[in-house]
Design a protein around this motif. Structure first.
Motif, PDB file in Angstrom:
ATOM      1  N   MET A  10      -5.671 -40.109 -13.062  1.00  0.00           N
ATOM      2  CA  MET A  10      -6.272 -38.782 -13.104  1.00  0.00           C
ATOM      3  C   MET A  10      -6.050 -38.113 -14.461  1.00  0.00           C
ATOM      4  N   LEU A  11      -4.822 -38.198 -14.988  1.00  0.00           N
ATOM      5  CA  LEU A  11      -4.523 -37.576 -16.280  1.00  0.00           C
ATOM      6  C   LEU A  11      -5.281 -38.248 -17.413  1.00  0.00           C
ATOM      7  N   ASN A  12      -5.368 -39.579 -17.374  1.00  0.00           N
ATOM      8  CA  ASN A  12      -6.140 -40.303 -18.391  1.00  0.00           C
ATOM      9  C   ASN A  12      -7.615 -39.927 -18.336  1.00  0.00           C
ATOM     10  N   GLU A  13      -8.180 -39.910 -17.133  1.00  0.00           N
ATOM     11  CA  GLU A  13      -9.608 -39.585 -16.980  1.00  0.00           C
ATOM     12  C   GLU A  13      -9.919 -38.154 -17.389  1.00  0.00           C
ATOM     13  N   SER A  14      -8.924 -37.274 -17.319  1.00  0.00           N
ATOM     14  CA  SER A  14      -9.117 -35.869 -17.684  1.00  0.00           C
ATOM     15  C   SER A  14      -8.782 -35.583 -19.140  1.00  0.00           C
ATOM     16  N   GLY A  15      -8.413 -36.619 -19.884  1.00  0.00           N
ATOM     17  CA  GLY A  15      -8.125 -36.448 -21.305  1.00  0.00           C
ATOM     18  C   GLY A  15      -6.829 -35.719 -21.600  1.00  0.00           C
ATOM     19  N   CYS A  16      -5.879 -35.788 -20.694  1.00  0.00           N
ATOM     20  CA  CYS A  16      -4.601 -35.105 -20.898  1.00  0.00           C
ATOM     21  C   CYS A  16      -3.716 -35.880 -21.870  1.00  0.00           C
ATOM     22  N   ARG A  17      -2.910 -35.138 -22.620  1.00  0.00           N
ATOM     23  CA  ARG A  17      -1.886 -35.741 -23.482  1.00  0.00           C
ATOM     24  C   ARG A  17      -0.594 -35.753 -22.685  1.00  0.00           C
ATOM     25  N   PHE A  18      -0.116 -36.948 -22.326  1.00  0.00           N
ATOM     26  CA  PHE A  18       1.052 -37.029 -21.455  1.00  0.00           C
ATOM     27  C   PHE A  18       1.782 -38.356 -21.632  1.00  0.00           C
ATOM     28  N   GLU A  19       2.970 -38.380 -21.053  1.00  0.00           N
ATOM     29  CA  GLU A  19       3.782 -39.598 -20.993  1.00  0.00           C
ATOM     30  C   GLU A  19       4.626 -39.495 -19.730  1.00  0.00           C
ATOM     31  N   LEU A  20       4.816 -40.617 -19.047  1.00  0.00           N
ATOM     32  CA  LEU A  20       5.738 -40.661 -17.919  1.00  0.00           C
ATOM     33  C   LEU A  20       7.032 -41.275 -18.414  1.00  0.00           C
ATOM     34  N   ILE A  21       8.118 -40.552 -18.256  1.00  0.00           N
ATOM     35  CA  ILE A  21       9.420 -40.993 -18.750  1.00  0.00           C
ATOM     36  C   ILE A  21      10.242 -41.484 -17.561  1.00  0.00           C
ATOM     37  N   ALA A  22      10.565 -42.774 -17.551  1.00  0.00           N
ATOM     38  CA  ALA A  22      11.367 -43.358 -16.479  1.00  0.00           C
ATOM     39  C   ALA A  22      12.847 -43.104 -16.744  1.00  0.00           C
ATOM     40  N   HIS A  23      13.600 -42.860 -15.678  1.00  0.00           N
ATOM     41  CA  HIS A  23      15.050 -42.730 -15.792  1.00  0.00           C
ATOM     42  C   HIS A  23      15.687 -43.352 -14.561  1.00  0.00           C
ATOM     43  N   ASP A  24      16.969 -43.700 -14.682  1.00  0.00           N
ATOM     44  CA  ASP A  24      17.681 -44.448 -13.643  1.00  0.00           C
ATOM     45  C   ASP A  24      18.279 -43.574 -12.546  1.00  0.00           C
ATOM     46  N   PHE A  25      18.145 -42.274 -12.651  1.00  0.00           N
ATOM     47  CA  PHE A  25      18.762 -41.371 -11.680  1.00  0.00           C
ATOM     48  C   PHE A  25      17.850 -40.169 -11.477  1.00  0.00           C
ATOM     49  N   PRO A  26      17.860 -39.601 -10.277  1.00  0.00           N
ATOM     50  CA  PRO A  26      17.090 -38.373 -10.066  1.00  0.00           C
ATOM     51  C   PRO A  26      17.747 -37.200 -10.792  1.00  0.00           C
ATOM     52  N   ILE A  27      16.950 -36.271 -11.238  1.00  0.00           N
ATOM     53  CA  ILE A  27      17.473 -35.079 -11.906  1.00  0.00           C
ATOM     54  C   ILE A  27      17.892 -34.085 -10.830  1.00  0.00           C
ATOM     55  N   ARG A  28      19.184 -33.836 -10.742  1.00  0.00           N
ATOM     56  CA  ARG A  28      19.733 -32.933  -9.724  1.00  0.00           C
ATOM     57  C   ARG A  28      20.430 -31.723 -10.328  1.00  0.00           C
ATOM     58  N   SER A  29      20.580 -31.722 -11.655  1.00  0.00           N
ATOM     59  CA  SER A  29      21.306 -30.624 -12.299  1.00  0.00           C
ATOM     60  C   SER A  29      20.767 -30.400 -13.705  1.00  0.00           C
ATOM     61  N   THR A  30      21.169 -29.290 -14.278  1.00  0.00           N
ATOM     62  CA  THR A  30      20.803 -28.983 -15.655  1.00  0.00           C
ATOM     63  C   THR A  30      21.349 -30.057 -16.596  1.00  0.00           C
ATOM     64  N   ALA A  31      22.558 -30.533 -16.325  1.00  0.00           N
ATOM     65  CA  ALA A  31      23.168 -31.576 -17.165  1.00  0.00           C
ATOM     66  C   ALA A  31      22.349 -32.868 -17.104  1.00  0.00           C
ATOM     67  N   ASP A  32      21.861 -33.225 -15.920  1.00  0.00           N
ATOM     68  CA  ASP A  32      21.009 -34.410 -15.796  1.00  0.00           C
ATOM     69  C   ASP A  32      19.766 -34.258 -16.667  1.00  0.00           C
ATOM     70  N   ALA A  33      19.122 -33.101 -16.556  1.00  0.00           N
ATOM     71  CA  ALA A  33      17.898 -32.852 -17.324  1.00  0.00           C
ATOM     72  C   ALA A  33      18.177 -32.861 -18.817  1.00  0.00           C
ATOM     73  N   ALA A  34      19.267 -32.227 -19.230  1.00  0.00           N
ATOM     74  CA  ALA A  34      19.602 -32.131 -20.657  1.00  0.00           C
ATOM     75  C   ALA A  34      19.855 -33.497 -21.281  1.00  0.00           C
ATOM     76  N   SER A  35      20.228 -34.475 -20.473  1.00  0.00           N
ATOM     77  CA  SER A  35      20.459 -35.818 -21.010  1.00  0.00           C
ATOM     78  C   SER A  35      19.147 -36.551 -21.272  1.00  0.00           C
ATOM     79  N   LEU A  36      18.025 -36.000 -20.801  1.00  0.00           N
ATOM     80  CA  LEU A  36      16.730 -36.688 -20.911  1.00  0.00           C
ATOM     81  C   LEU A  36      15.706 -35.989 -21.805  1.00  0.00           C
ATOM     82  N   PHE A  37      15.774 -34.654 -21.876  1.00  0.00           N
ATOM     83  CA  PHE A  37      14.780 -33.917 -22.656  1.00  0.00           C
ATOM     84  C   PHE A  37      15.320 -32.526 -22.979  1.00  0.00           C
TER      85      PHE A  37
END
Length: 149
Positions: A10-37
């Motif tokens: 859907m994003l490709n067909e709509s011409g969106c600029r995006f990326e899916l970033i894989a990670h080994d753990f679910p983001i459950r806290s601010t610290a988890d998120a800060a380690s990724l972006f």
């Protein structure tokens, strides 16, 4: 609910600029998120319950905690609260905390401050993938019913 391949298509067909970033753990806290972006570019999708049904709210981390009472007044709701997890899952197919910024099928409140960033980071619908996307594309791909200034 969109699967990752459906979201990608859907994003490709709509011409969106995006990326899916894989990670080994679910983001459950601010610290988890800060380690990724960069946190200042994070944009969680919260599902709110109103007297008119569920709505999504995509708000930037920099805004801080949402003032639900102020949102209620600003947008004319008589009732506004975080939706129960069971209702979010039943109506969107997504687990709270992993709700996709796009494809949830709900009317949306959108934080206009997110447009200051080239990209934002938020839910993809999968707990082990984060969606990096241009904020203008998020706004374009949702039904915006209100803007957070």
């Amino acid at each position: 609910m969109l699967t990752l391949p459906e979201l990608t298509r859907m994003l490709n067909e709509s011409g969106c600029r995006f990326e899916l970033i894989a990670h080994d753990f679910p983001i459950r806290s601010t610290a988890d998120a800060a380690s990724l972006f960069p946190l200042r570019q994070s944009a969680p999708t919260l599902i709110l319950q109103t007297e008119r049904g569920l709505i999504a709210c995509i708000s930037g981390y920099a805004r801080g905690r949402l003032d639900l009472a102020a949102l209620k007044r600003t947008f004319g709701y008589s009732s506004l609260k975080l939706a129960p997890a069971t209702r979010v899952l039943a109506e969107t197919g997504y687990v709270p905390g992993a709700v996709s910024m796009i494809g949830h099928g709900l009317p949306c409140l959108f934080d206009n401050r997110l447009l200051e960033h080239g990209f934002i980071y938020g839910g993809s619908g999968d707990e082990l993938h984060t969606l990096k996307i241009a904020p203008a594309d998020v706004a374009r791909m949702n039904t915006i019913i209100g803007v957070l200034e």
